[in-house]
Design an enzyme around this catalytic site. Structure first.
Site, PDB file in Angstrom:
ATOM      1  N   CYS A  66      26.565  15.141  86.894  1.00 19.98           N
ATOM      2  CA  CYS A  66      27.050  14.868  85.546  1.00 19.98           C
ATOM      3  C   CYS A  66      26.651  15.979  84.573  1.00 19.98           C
ATOM      4  O   CYS A  66      25.626  16.635  84.741  1.00 19.98           O
ATOM      5  CB  CYS A  66      26.472  13.549  85.032  1.00 19.98           C
ATOM      6  N   ARG A  75      18.733  20.127  85.068  1.00 21.29           N
ATOM      7  CA  ARG A  75      17.906  19.402  86.020  1.00 21.29           C
ATOM      8  C   ARG A  75      17.171  20.431  86.863  1.00 21.29           C
ATOM      9  O   ARG A  75      17.600  20.745  87.959  1.00 21.29           O
ATOM     10  CB  ARG A  75      18.754  18.518  86.892  1.00 21.29           C
ATOM     11  N   ASP A 105      19.420   5.691  82.031  1.00 18.47           N
ATOM     12  CA  ASP A 105      20.710   5.296  82.585  1.00 18.47           C
ATOM     13  C   ASP A 105      21.299   4.053  81.918  1.00 18.47           C
ATOM     14  O   ASP A 105      22.428   3.656  82.233  1.00 18.47           O
ATOM     15  CB  ASP A 105      20.591   5.056  84.095  1.00 18.47           C
ATOM     16  N   ARG A 140      31.584   6.959  91.095  1.00 15.93           N
ATOM     17  CA  ARG A 140      30.381   7.474  91.740  1.00 15.93           C
ATOM     18  C   ARG A 140      29.260   6.452  91.740  1.00 15.93           C
ATOM     19  O   ARG A 140      28.368   6.511  92.597  1.00 15.93           O
ATOM     20  CB  ARG A 140      29.894   8.742  91.026  1.00 15.93           C
TER      21      ARG A 140
END
Length: 419
Positions: A117, A122, A306, A398
């Site tokens: 995403c 990261r 999330d 996903r």
């Protein structure tokens, strides 16, 4: 390309069955590389990320077969390729999780730098530093992490920042290393503990998973196991917010209330009545509009990043003003811009989204930018006047199994269309 077409204004009522956790399934599938005998993994969700991981393992020589719809048999005896290529991993950052098990069992791994995403950087430096501490030679060359180490050795590793995939990768690398490995400042997420449970079922010696210090005594080999993946706490939270945002009543079945304390606390603060059983959670808004909440994301057991986008959708139509601060990823408010197209009143300042709730949103064409953003736009559409078309829903596929079917069973007007 698929899209979701949603007509809002319907209070959701009913039961929803929660699927296996994506964020536990992916590392557990990677960990199957460590076993010298076939393993059986149950409660596996049908998701694009799972399909991609299976394709990646198959390319390496792993045999994967499905039984009874949700159970995978995985046999890594024939592994002959130790590369995770860019074309397979560019859409899924979790692909980096094959690094630890490949290096730990086979002494080599060439893993493409991960994609996924568009929600911020990261860095893989935590993975690289930990593997080097265990005696591996690691370099980043041509977009690949190239690691070599014929026999890893135990080490004391202090993670610079709390990292779920970093903790998982190093834990998998350590289970076959010589001696003891201690991972400090480890991620405490339930999915980390679930991975440890699978590794222990195969014969690993792990203590402390789910705390900030994990002790691993290396063993000679790992063998067969029969394991069931934990329920998806983020999917659970998303459907509970769907009930809250529409003023309805939703019962999530086959879940684990103990993994959702921070989310349930904020839903209660928003005005929901929450009841829990051993494996279910029921939310009832009793037809009322939710109240705005303030929250800050942080590593588990605090409020999960999330679930941030879903609570932005709740705050968009809530009574009052709220402030949602994101501390995990630096680029995770793109869904707010799409909600503004639907009439939401947000102001983004730094890492905080300030909201003033409006009585109703208006249907509009919107575009998903990442997995959780797509879920938040679906939630916003459920309470919007008129029809909303959510595009780029390959993101949602996903991480959410059959989302339109599950929402339809709760009474939503939603269908998948081609655009």
């Amino acid at each position: 390309m698929d899209a979701l077409e949603i007509t809002g204004g319907i209070a959701l009522h009913g039961d929803v069955q929660i699927s296996g956790a994506k964020n536990a399934t992916l590392p557990i599938l990677a960990a199957a590389l460590l076993a010298e005998e076939p393993v059986s993994i149950g409660n596996v969700p049908h998701l694009n990320d799972v399909t991609t991981t299976i394709a990646l393992l198959a390319r390496m020589g792993v045999e994967v077969s499905m039984h009874d719809g949700m159970r995978l048999e995985v046999d890594a005896a024939g592994v002959h390729d130790f590369t995770a290529p860019y074309e397979l991993v560019k859409t899924m950052r979790a692909s980096v999780l094959v690094l630890g098990p490949l290096l730990g069992r086979y002494g080599r791994a060439d893993v493409s730098l991960p994609g996924g995403c568009a929600i911020g950087a990261r860095p893989v430096n935590i993975h690289v530093a930990g593997l080097k501490a265990m005696g591996a030679q690691v370099e980043i060359d041509g977009g690949y992490i190239r690691a070599r180490g014929s026999q890893l050795r135990g080490a004391r590793i202090v993670l610079d920042t709390v990292s779920v995939t970093g903790t998982e990768n190093l834990m998998m690398a350590a289970v076959l290393a010589r001696g003891e490995t201690v991972i400090e400042n480890a991620a405490r997420e339930p999915e980390v503990a679930d991975l440890a449970g699978f590794l222990v079922a195969m014969g690993a010696n792990i203590e402390g998973a789910g705390t900030d210090t994990i002790h691993i005594q290396g063993v000679e080999r790992l063998g067969a196991a029969d394991y069931r993946v934990m329920p998806d706490r983020i999917e659970t939270g998303t459907y509970l917010v769907a009930g809250a945002i529409t003023g309805g009543r939703v019962r999530a079945r086959g879940t684990r209330p103990d993994t959702l304390d921070a989310v349930l606390a904020k839903l209660t603060e928003a005005g929901a009545r929450i009841e829990c059983g051993e494996d279910w959670i029921e939310l009832d808004m009793e037809g009322q509009r939710p109240s705005a909440v303030d929250l800050t994301t942080a590593p588990y057991p605090a409020f999960p990043t999330d679930m941030q986008a879903q609570f932005c959708a709740l705050n968009a139509i809530a009574d009052g003003s709220g402030a949602i601060t994101e501390t995990i990823f630096e680029n995770r408010f793109q869904h707010v811009l799409e909600m503004q197209r639907m009439g939401a009143d947000f102001r983004i300042q730094g890492h905080t989204a300030f909201s003033r709730g409006v009585p109703a949103l208006k249907g509009a064409p919107v575009m998903a930018t990442d997995l959780r953003a797509s879920a938040s736009l679906v939630l916003a559409a459920l309470v919007a006047r008129g029809t909303t078309r959510v595009e780029r829903i390959y993101h949602i596929d996903r991480g959410y199994e059959c989302i339109e079917e599950k929402l339809r069973r709760l009474g939503a007007s939603i269908r998948r269309i081609q655009v």
